[in-house]
Design a protein around this motif. Structure first.
Motif, mmCIF file in Angstrom:
data_model
loop_
_atom_site.group_PDB
_atom_site.id
_atom_site.type_symbol
_atom_site.label_atom_id
_atom_site.label_comp_id
_atom_site.label_asym_id
_atom_site.label_seq_id
_atom_site.Cartn_x
_atom_site.Cartn_y
_atom_site.Cartn_z
ATOM 1 N N UNK A 1 0.839 -1.206 0.000
ATOM 2 C CA UNK A 1 0.000 0.000 0.000
ATOM 3 C C UNK A 1 0.871 1.251 0.000
ATOM 4 N N UNK A 2 1.990 1.205 0.709
ATOM 5 C CA UNK A 2 2.881 2.361 0.725
ATOM 6 C C UNK A 2 3.496 2.593 -0.660
ATOM 7 N N UNK A 3 3.871 1.520 -1.331
ATOM 8 C CA UNK A 3 4.366 1.644 -2.703
ATOM 9 C C UNK A 3 3.298 2.243 -3.612
ATOM 10 N N UNK A 4 2.073 1.734 -3.481
ATOM 11 C CA UNK A 4 0.970 2.220 -4.314
ATOM 12 C C UNK A 4 0.706 3.700 -4.065
ATOM 13 N N UNK A 5 0.692 4.093 -2.799
ATOM 14 C CA UNK A 5 0.448 5.499 -2.454
ATOM 15 C C UNK A 5 1.507 6.405 -3.076
ATOM 16 N N UNK A 6 2.764 5.964 -3.047
ATOM 17 C CA UNK A 6 3.830 6.773 -3.626
ATOM 18 C C UNK A 6 3.706 6.851 -5.135
ATOM 19 N N UNK A 7 3.343 5.753 -5.771
ATOM 20 C CA UNK A 7 3.196 5.745 -7.226
ATOM 21 C C UNK A 7 2.031 6.613 -7.671
ATOM 22 N N UNK B 1 -6.536 2.039 -8.549
ATOM 23 C CA UNK B 1 -6.639 1.176 -7.363
ATOM 24 C C UNK B 1 -8.051 0.587 -7.274
ATOM 25 N N UNK B 2 -8.135 -0.706 -7.006
ATOM 26 C CA UNK B 2 -9.428 -1.395 -6.960
ATOM 27 C C UNK B 2 -9.487 -2.259 -5.712
ATOM 28 N N UNK B 3 -10.601 -2.169 -4.999
ATOM 29 C CA UNK B 3 -10.843 -3.043 -3.847
ATOM 30 C C UNK B 3 -12.286 -3.523 -3.883
ATOM 31 N N UNK B 4 -12.532 -4.652 -3.266
ATOM 32 C CA UNK B 4 -13.885 -5.189 -3.138
ATOM 33 C C UNK B 4 -14.330 -5.039 -1.687
#
Length: 900
Positions: free
Chosen positions: A512-518, A530-533
């Motif tokens: 999640x930290x990688x995703x937030x930075x990207x 970003x996708x969540x169920x």
């Protein structure tokens, strides 16, 4: 002229009230008044009045329990049809030619080879539906408004091929090699983008996936529009599906989403030939009425196309609505029987039921009765429905088109129970087909089942080219790549992972930290989806709510309960996060829409779908396979992964098999990293492969919710991390000769490290530790190496990564949080004795330590397995085994975990 309204008695009968009208004069006045409102003030005013009356009736508690469907007739009356815009006779001729070539393609393949299969009946029933779309509605990528997305009924693929042959897109050799793809000239059985990457856009062969995918693609087009990525405002999604396919849960699982989000860019055309593979879809009922209830209840605009133009005079003469009563009383099983027989049979069995029905056809011969068509075979009725769908606003539209399965096949298959399996025709049946559709084929041509293509200068081909040019070019057609997107330097967003220095975190937190930075990167960030169920908070992603917003076409029309918090729930029209609710199938469909955007929209997007790993390949594996077929590019994060890291949740939540299933998907690159730096390297590599090098692959990465200390990146291991395995540096290198190799992946690597320490401390046995980031990638490389060596005798042998790192005969113990079949993927490619430890069996609730002990993958079991292997090699005494079992308190008489 307005159609005559029903008598009061008939209306009461259809509403379920069989009591005679006590005041017919008053009733007639009400009906006349309604007709007057329609004539003078229009349909909108009449509908408004009816809604008000219904509300008042509800207040008074007198609303009748009426069925949620309309009469068994066309939704669009003859008076509202516009003049047909095309050359009707020419289109019918083209359709006949396509029909023949589609039939000949399947029959030739099975006469010659006898086992290739193929389907004739489905396209025969849908030919007019397809041709109406191809000639007037389905827009190609060069259209000024942009291309449409079309999901084709899979069993009708021969018809799509046959049309492409007339257009010059496919050769006669292609048609002659239908379902013979190994030689390179053949055509795939169904729509498969992997096999025909320039032709098919979407795979629909697995029933139910097409309808759900179509809905989420239509929704994703709105997402792209609202976020300003690309202009999709005038583009449309069409889905041509079968009525039997609607029994699949995926087919109807997202209907309410389409209506809730006002996806008026979406049209389903359901080919209602009343028949599935073995018999009627609803033998004792009426599938069209059932589907109307379903779709209208879900909020869709429903258009029924049941009867062709030849029926219009009958409806006009039917002042008592005897036809509607007879239709309502006829189940689909009987419609199928009527469809399989001639005009004489239909006159006796249907029109002969009542004097009113006989009177309607008194001036018609049996040949005229036989020629009465269902609406799905009438271009004028279909065009009116298609056009109404394209101008309707605010809701998605479904067109229910009634057809005959095997239309035109006569006694050989029309409306027959066996028509779906019909692969072969005798010569007389082929000649009858030719004569019915007036095809210019000699008897020899028919006998040899020759394909027919008019001359290049013919009116038919000129007309087809003209129509497709006006609509933006060929379709179906697929683009292979979009623009290249640059990926930021790894250190710019992953420094925390590369230099962790013992900081505690979970790999889920690292992901999640990688995703937030990207997401904050200026070049790449806007393209990340970003996708969540409905699990964002579980995975620590709540910070994305406020920063990037949750996509909603309506924005946020309420004040959220947590508005005062730092991480409040924020919906926005330009929101970036897709929070799909509790639907793994829907979330995966959204992921696929984003993962194929590079091809469908020429705009590469990078989706990250994060979910409970157990609810991925096991639950929606068919959707993942379809995504692989259409060359999806993106990341699947299987969170809370493994069978022992999710303490407390138990049997249905703990995943021990996803990596085995992932290994079966050829273009899926699956990894199980233990440390944050491994995760960062894999994500970086995957992004560069997909976004910069345009590789048709996607990445499955398992991450865990267990916090532990993470080391910094060792020097020079990056390439081996991607290849699937590297050796961890020894704390004290060179102190003793290695006697056993220990392999671990994911969270169990820490147990392997601990086992190595116990072996050294308690037994004076040296071991090498290997972090295996991907057993499946190792196995893939080993298979390819083995094959190359086998096919190139006499040349210097190549060595696989497994053979290079695990050379020699020292025993190998491999432990993972997955079933033993996962590490055993590489067992055949090692020279030393190979022992696999895994979590075979059902999961259960307990602490992580208890679960690892139960499944026999903890440090003590790894030590015992290593001692056992060394004892069998004669390196240590067998007495060490009993001593170790006693020292570590291992229970020896309990049943195996896979039997418990």
């Amino acid at each position: 002229m307005n159609p005559p309204h029903e008598s009061a008695d008939n209306l009461l009968r259809r509403a379920g009230r069989h009591t005679a009208d006590t005041d017919p004069i008053e009733t007639q006045e009400w009906l006349d008044a309604l007709e007057s409102v329609v004539r003078v003030a229009g349909e909108d005013r009449a509908q408004a009045l009816l809604r008000l009356l219904e509300e008042q009736a509800q207040q008074l508690g007198i609303v009748a329990n009426v069925p949620p469907y309309s009469a068994y007739r066309n939704t669009i009356p003859r008076e509202q049809q516009r003049e047909y815009p095309g050359d009707l006779a020419l289109e019918q001729r083209i359709t006949s030619i396509v029909r023949w070539n589609a039939l000949a393609m399947v029959v030739r393949a099975n006469v010659a080879y006898g086992e290739l299969g193929g389907h004739i009946g489905s396209y025969a029933s849908a030919a007019e539906i397809f041709e109406c779309g191809f000639n007037h509605f389905f827009r190609g990528v060069d259209h000024a408004d942009g291309g449409d997305l079309v999901f084709f009924q899979p069993h009708s693929a021969p018809g799509v091929y046959a049309r492409a042959f007339l257009e010059g897109r496919l050769s006669e050799e292609n048609l002659a090699n239908y379902r013979q793809e190994v030689g390179g000239k053949g055509l795939s059985s169904y729509p498969h983008p992997w096999l025909m990457p320039d032709f098919w856009q979407f795979p629909t062969g697995s029933m139910g996936i097409g309808p759900m995918s179509a809905i989420y693609h239509a929704r994703f087009m709105r997402y792209l529009q609202h976020r300003g990525i690309c202009d999709t405002a005038r583009r449309r999604v069409w889905g041509v599906f079968g009525d039997g396919e609607m029994d699949e849960p995926e087919s109807i699982g997202a209907l309410t989403l389409a209506a809730r989000e006002n996806l008026d860019n979406l049209t389903f055309v359901i080919n209602c030939n009343l028949q599935r593979l073995d018999g009627p879809v609803r033998g004792n009922g009426q599938i069209i009425q059932e589907l109307e209830s379903l779709f209208s209840g879900a909020g869709w605009n429903v258009i029924k196309v049941l009867w062709g133009a030849d029926w219009d005079p009958l409806f006009a003469r039917d002042k008592t609505h005897s036809l509607l009563r007879a239709f309502a009383d006829t189940p689909d099983g009987e419609y199928q029987t009527l469809g399989a027989n001639d005009g004489k049979y239909n006159f006796e069995r249907f029109f002969g039921r009542a004097p009113e029905l006989r009177a309607l056809v008194a001036d018609m011969g049996v040949a005229q009765i036989d020629a009465l068509k269902r609406g799905g075979h009438d271009f004028t009725k279909l065009h009116a429905a298609f056009r109404a769908a394209t101008v309707h606003q605010g809701r998605p539209t479904v067109i229910l088109a009634k057809t005959k399965k095997g239309y035109g096949m006569g006694d050989a298959g029309e409306s027959r129970m066996t028509v779906h399996q019909q692969k072969k025709f005798d010569v007389d049946a082929l000649k009858a087909f030719r004569d019915r559709f007036e095809l210019p084929l000699s008897d020899d041509d028919v006998t040899q089942m020759k394909f027919f293509r008019p001359a290049e200068t013919s009116r038919e081909l000129a007309y087809m080219r003209e129509r497709r040019l006006a609509l933006g070019g060929a379709l179906p057609a697929r683009r292979r790549r979009g623009v290249t997107v640059s990926i930021p330097e790894l250190a710019s967003y992953a420094r925390f992972a590369l230099h962790a220095q013992g900081k505690e975190m979970s790999t889920t937190m690292a992901a999640v930290r990688l995703l937030s930075a990207l997401l904050k990167d200026k070049a790449l960030g806007a393209r990340i989806v970003p996708i969540v169920a409905d699990e964002a908070r579980t995975f620590g992603m709540a910070n994305l709510f406020r920063q990037f917003g949750i996509y909603s076409p309506a924005g946020q029309q309420y004040e959220p309960e947590d508005a005062g918090s730092m991480l409040y729930y924020r919906e926005a029209r330009d929101g970036q996060l897709l929070e799909e609710g509790i639907t793994e199938a829907g979330a995966l469909s959204s992921w696929t829409a984003a993962a194929t955007s590079y091809s469908v929209h020429a705009e590469p997007m990078l989706p990250f779908y994060i979910y409970y790993s157990m609810f991925g390949f096991q639950r929606v594996g068919d959707l993942i396979w379809a995504a692989a077929d259409q060359r999806a590019r993106g990341f699947l994060f299987g969170a809370t992964a493994g069978r022992t890291t999710l303490g407390g949740e138990g049997l249905q939540h703990q995943d021990g098999s996803s990596h085995v299933i992932a290994a079966m998907t050829p273009n899926c690159r699956a990894y199980d990293p233990a440390f944050a730096y491994e995760l960062a390297i894999i994500v970086d590599h995957g992004m560069r492969q997909m976004m910069e090098r345009h590789a048709d692959e996607f990445y499955y990465i398992t991450v865990m919710n267990e916090n532990y200390a993470h080391p910094s990146l060792p020097e020079g291991v990056e390439e081996d991390v991607i290849r699937g395995m590297y050796r961890l540096p020894r704390p004290e290198p060179g102190t003793a000769k290695t006697q056993v190799r220990l392999l671990g992946s994911g969270t169990i690597l820490r147990e392997v490290i601990a086992a190595s320490e116990l072996l050294a401390q308690d037994w004076n046995i040296a071991s090498d530790i290997y972090s295996v980031t991907s057993f499946s990638e190792l196995a893939r490389d080993a298979r390819e190496t083995e094959r190359w060596n086998r096919l190139h005798p006499g040349q210097p042998e190549r060595r696989s990564h497994v053979d290079t790192l695990l050379a020699g005969a020292s025993p190998i113990v491999a432990a993972t949080d997955y079933v033993r079949a996962y590490p055993q993927l590489i067992a055949a490619y090692t020279r030393g004795r190979f022992i696999a430890l895994g979590t075979d069996g059902f999961g259960r609730s307990d602490t992580r330590a208890a679960l690892r002990s139960f499944f026999e993958v903890d440090r003590h079991q790894i030590v015992v397995a290593a001692l056992d292997a060394l004892a069998r090699e004669g390196v240590v005494a067998h007495d060490a085994m009993g001593e170790a079992i006693k020292r570590y308190g291992i229970e020896t008489e309990c049943v195996a975990p896979w039997q418990a």
